[in-house]
Design an enzyme around this catalytic site. Structure first.
Site, PDB file in Angstrom:
ATOM      1  N   CYS A  34      38.798 -11.293  21.683  1.00  0.00           N
ATOM      2  CA  CYS A  34      38.942 -10.533  20.441  1.00  0.00           C
ATOM      3  C   CYS A  34      38.466  -9.114  20.712  1.00  0.00           C
ATOM      4  O   CYS A  34      37.283  -8.890  20.965  1.00  0.00           O
ATOM      5  CB  CYS A  34      38.131 -11.178  19.324  1.00  0.00           C
ATOM      6  SG  CYS A  34      38.269 -10.317  17.744  1.00  0.00           S
ATOM      7  N   CYS A  45      43.514  -5.892  14.569  1.00  0.00           N
ATOM      8  CA  CYS A  45      43.396  -6.824  15.693  1.00  0.00           C
ATOM      9  C   CYS A  45      43.320  -5.977  16.950  1.00  0.00           C
ATOM     10  O   CYS A  45      44.298  -5.315  17.307  1.00  0.00           O
ATOM     11  CB  CYS A  45      44.577  -7.784  15.740  1.00  0.00           C
ATOM     12  SG  CYS A  45      44.624  -8.825  17.225  1.00  0.00           S
TER      13      CYS A  45
END
Length: 294
Positions: free
Chosen positions: A88, A232
């Site tokens: 991530c 993201c």
């Protein structure tokens, strides 16, 4: 038996996380507990949970230490639906700030903090603007051209598969009106469907695409396991890489990507093992608290 979890809430350009410390790996959360914590109506609310665990205390951490013995801390990241994720990009910047502000790690200007992830070891540095830059490592361009169907867009669109440690499919749209029209509360349909799923990014180039030597795009994303998020990090990197690929050899290696939660920077650069991609942007810790879990 119930127990009390001490946690911190943080975010990177609106991509938000619940973080907690478990150095010895004694308190992993169940998928059900993660879903309860991340619920935005009945829980704390987040796109995922990050556990700060020493690499020696988690099975996946052994691979990180074999890759780099300096990877003392492992980022155990789990999506909002309870499924583990490889990487991530926003989360690792927030994780770095969490480690530093809790006295678990130190990072002076010009130094590197090495962190273990399921996608491999990642290096984080401070930026001059107060945020962090993470080297996401080598990336790969997938073969094929999957078709992606998004609710409210009339026809399926071809996508470009890209891996930056986790899987992405990037779709180019015609204009900002299409970008706004797309309904990402529904899971986009991909044909053929990736075995492990993928994050789906919708991208529109800015006008002009390149200004002052920097490429510019706008993006929205549906994250595998979390739904639409405000940002993201790895998706931002994948979107810049896909757009550069489409634009051709004269496209720049530095990009500015606008997402609903803010703006992130992407830089492609040569390394000994091939081209790497780096992501830079803010990382904020919002509040701390405690919650009792069944």
């Amino acid at each position: 038996m119930a127990f009390t979890l001490q946690f911190t809430k943080g975010h990177g350009t609106g991509n938000d996380f619940i973080l907690y410390t478990d150095p010895a790996g004694e308190h992993p959360l169940t998928a059900e507990q993660v879903r309860a914590l991340c619920d935005r109506h009945t829980g704390i609310g987040a796109d995922g949970v990050i556990r700060a665990v020493r690499s020696v205390s988690i099975d996946e951490g052994a691979r990180s230490l074999a890759e780099d013995s300096d990877a003392e801390w492992f980022m155990d990241y789990v999506n909002a639906d309870g499924s583990p994720a490889e990487m991530c990009g926003n989360g690792i910047r927030v994780y770095a700030r969490y480690l530093i502000e809790n006295g678990l790690a130190a990072l002076a200007a010009g130094e590197t903090l090495t962190i273990g992830t399921r996608a491999g070891v990642r290096d984080v540095q401070r930026t001059s603007t107060g945020g962090f830059q993470v080297d996401l490592g080598r990336w790969t361009l997938d073969d094929g051209e999957p078709l992606v169907r998004v609710k409210e867009l009339k026809v399926a669109r071809p996508g470009q598969g890209i891996s930056v440690g986790n899987p992405h499919i990037v779709v180019a749209l015609a204009d900002v009106d299409e970008l706004a029209l797309a309904d990402l509360t529904y899971v986009p349909r991909v044909d053929p469907e990736p075995e492990e799923g993928a994050n789906i990014e919708l991208v529109v180039p800015r006008d002009p695409l390149v200004k002052d030597g920097i490429g510019r795009i706008s993006m929205r994303v549906h994250e595998r396991g979390s739904g639409e998020t405000l940002s993201c990090g790895t998706g931002v990197a994948a979107s810049a890489l896909a757009t550069r690929h489409w634009a051709g050899a004269q496209a720049p290696n530095n990009w500015r990507v606008d997402v609903p939660g803010g703006t992130l920077g992407v830089r492609m650069f040569a390394a000994e093992d091939g081209e790497h991609v780096a992501l830079s942007g803010p990382a904020d810790l919002v509040f701390t608290g405690e919650i009792t879990l069944a």
